[in-house]
Design an enzyme around this catalytic site. Structure first.
Site, short mmCIF file in Angstrom:
data_model
loop_
_atom_site.label_atom_id
_atom_site.label_comp_id
_atom_site.label_asym_id
_atom_site.label_seq_id
_atom_site.Cartn_x
_atom_site.Cartn_y
_atom_site.Cartn_z
N GLU A 267 54.81 -3.50 -44.42
CA GLU A 267 55.81 -2.56 -44.92
C GLU A 267 55.05 -1.40 -45.54
O GLU A 267 54.54 -1.51 -46.65
CB GLU A 267 56.74 -3.24 -45.94
CG GLU A 267 57.56 -4.39 -45.37
CD GLU A 267 58.53 -3.94 -44.31
OE1 GLU A 267 58.92 -2.75 -44.30
OE2 GLU A 267 58.90 -4.76 -43.46
N LEU A 268 54.95 -0.30 -44.80
CA LEU A 268 54.05 0.78 -45.18
C LEU A 268 54.84 2.01 -45.63
O LEU A 268 55.97 1.91 -46.08
CB LEU A 268 53.12 1.09 -44.01
CG LEU A 268 52.36 -0.13 -43.46
CD1 LEU A 268 51.48 0.26 -42.29
CD2 LEU A 268 51.56 -0.83 -44.54
#
Length: 477
Positions: free
Chosen positions: A249-250
């Protein structure tokens, strides 16, 4: 107030070998507490304990997993003000925002408790041809095994909860490295988990020096790595993770499109965009960073956003009236201030804000920012929003897709066909119609594409990542 010091948790139990990790008040900069720091030996012991706990966790009945999660829900409710204050101090969140995150923590654990007893499989019809006559298939989901979690500073409770709660529901032991900037929230969560009857080794929560993080990423005994953080670090970790499953999850630089039919509700639109851009000082992966406005509404919406940015009250997050707190540290605020100055040098105009006092950066509205400037092309991760007019809806969608990120996008339109077109064409993990991209409910599938990561969070979807499908084929006699 916070305790004078906090232990880390290794194999379900608190340990206080030192108090080497200093935690500061993000508004005042003062030292407020110290947390134990795990060394390489502690990390090895935690991973070995998680491996031993894999069998007991797998055999832990669904109702027993649910009871653990329900205990956490009760205790988080009882300790809600303590948790909110911890967030306020260690992360600089205004109290109203901190209380909101505690509510989401509780919601996430509650959803996981419900999912813990829903896990099932399906019956498969294998008789698709003559050769398969008399065969039936059955599937079940089984825990993937020991998991590794690495979490950032911006949501020290809820982003941890999105990894921890599904792991318990799925039956996976885990080792967690919380952010060294905001470790206290995770320690309080671990303290609550330690009150339960989870098998020994089911969890370890270990603030760790950078040089000792390697096993969280590279150890093959860990079967899944879930990381939330920056794009650069995330893809580097994936390259080092070996055979294990990886969920990333960037970052993002979320865009919001305001169509020409929104003239009668511009006040609502402005309220939502201001909230999405400046909530918790813009330190969210889905913070509104780019706003594309139809040219007929551009001037009117611009004035409304300027007014809302100027109306925010910046200051001490412990003050109930504060609506804009500090960024995580002064270095982060200086970085973003530098990006603003650089954009202005290339012709951008600051319409509101732009000033900085320590870690406090004013809510800032700009227009005319070149597309290749970091302020537009990168993730700002601060209280900054950029305005840009567009002439056609198709041009706006193309502009949203132009960048390398793809987390979520917002589209304000009353036209169903345009809403569906946005859903079909935008290269993002989620399209929010009628609201900002910053909207998230903790049960929905959340995650990005392109540079924004891979995999999905949201309790049910995280559980799917933390389990594997096992097939049984039965031939009838």
């Amino acid at each position: 107030m916070l305790a004078e010091r906090y232990p880390y948790y290794l194999a379900n139990r608190p340990r206080q070998p030192n108090a080497e990790l200093a935690v500061t008040d993000k508004y005042s900069g003062e030292l407020v507490t110290r947390v134990a720091l795990a060394d390489a030996a502690a990390v090895e012991e935690a991973i070995a304990a998680a491996v031993r706990a894999a069998g007991p966790m797998r055999r832990l009945a669904p109702y027993a997993r649910q009871e653990v999660l329900e205990h956490c829900v009760r205790r988080f409710r009882e300790r809600s003000e303590e948790l909110a204050l911890a967030l306020c101090i260690e992360a600089g969140k205004p109290l109203r925002d901190a209380r909101g995150e505690v509510t989401r923590l509780i919601d996430t654990f509650k959803a996981a408790a419900e999912e813990a007893v829903r896990g099932g499989g399906e019956v498969l019809n294998l008789e698709v041809s003559k050769r398969a006559e008399g065969y039936r298939g059955f599937t079940q989901r089984v825990p993937v095994g020991p998991c590794s979690f690495i979490t950032p500073f911006n949501f020290p409770l809820n982003l941890v909860a999105h990894k921890v709660a599904p792991a318990i529901a799925a039956g996976c032991p885990f080792v967690l490295k919380p952010s060294d900037r905001t470790p206290v929230s995770a320690m309080i969560m671990a303290e609550v988990l330690a009150e339960t009857d989870l098998p020994e080794g089911a969890f370890s929560v270990l603030p760790t020096r950078l040089e000792d993080v390697g096993p969280f990423i590279e150890d093959d005994r860990l079967k899944l790595l879930s990381f939330t953080g920056s794009e650069k670090v995330g893809w580097e970790l994936k390259a080092r993770a070996g055979r294990k499953k990886v969920v990333l999850e960037l970052g993002g630089n979320a865009a919001c499109v305001v169509d020409r039919d929104q003239g009668e509700r511009l006040d609502f639109v402005a309220d939502r965009i201001a909230h999405g851009a400046f909530f918790q000082a813009g330190q969210s992966c889905i913070s509104v960073q780019r706003v594309l406005v139809h040219e007929e509404l551009y001037g009117a919406l611009r004035e409304r956003l300027i007014a809302r940015a100027r109306a925010l009250r910046a200051g001490n997050p412990r003050d109930e009236a504060t609506t804009l707190g500090p960024m995580i540290d002064e270095a982060a605020a200086r970085r973003l201030e530098g990006w603003i100055h650089r954009a202005v040098e290339r012709g951008a105009r600051v319409l509101a804000g732009g000033g900085r006092r320590g870690a406090l950066l004013e809510a800032t509205v700009l227009e005319g920012v070149p597309a290749d400037e970091p302020l537009c092309a990168e993730e700002a991760f601060g209280p900054v929003v950029l305005l840009q007019p567009f002439g056609s809806f198709e041009d706006a969608l193309s502009e949203v897709n132009a960048g390398r990120y793809g987390l979520q996008a917002g589209v304000f339109t009353n036209d169903l066909s345009r809403a569906m077109r946005a859903w079909d064409e935008l290269e993002v993990g989620g399209v929010v119609v009628g609201d900002v991209p910053s909207f998230r409910v903790d049960t929905m599938p959340y995650g990005g594409v392109k540079g924004s990561g891979l995999g999905r969070e949201g309790v049910k979807y995280a559980i799917e990542d933390m389990t594997e499908l096992r097939l049984l084929v039965l031939r009838q006699a």
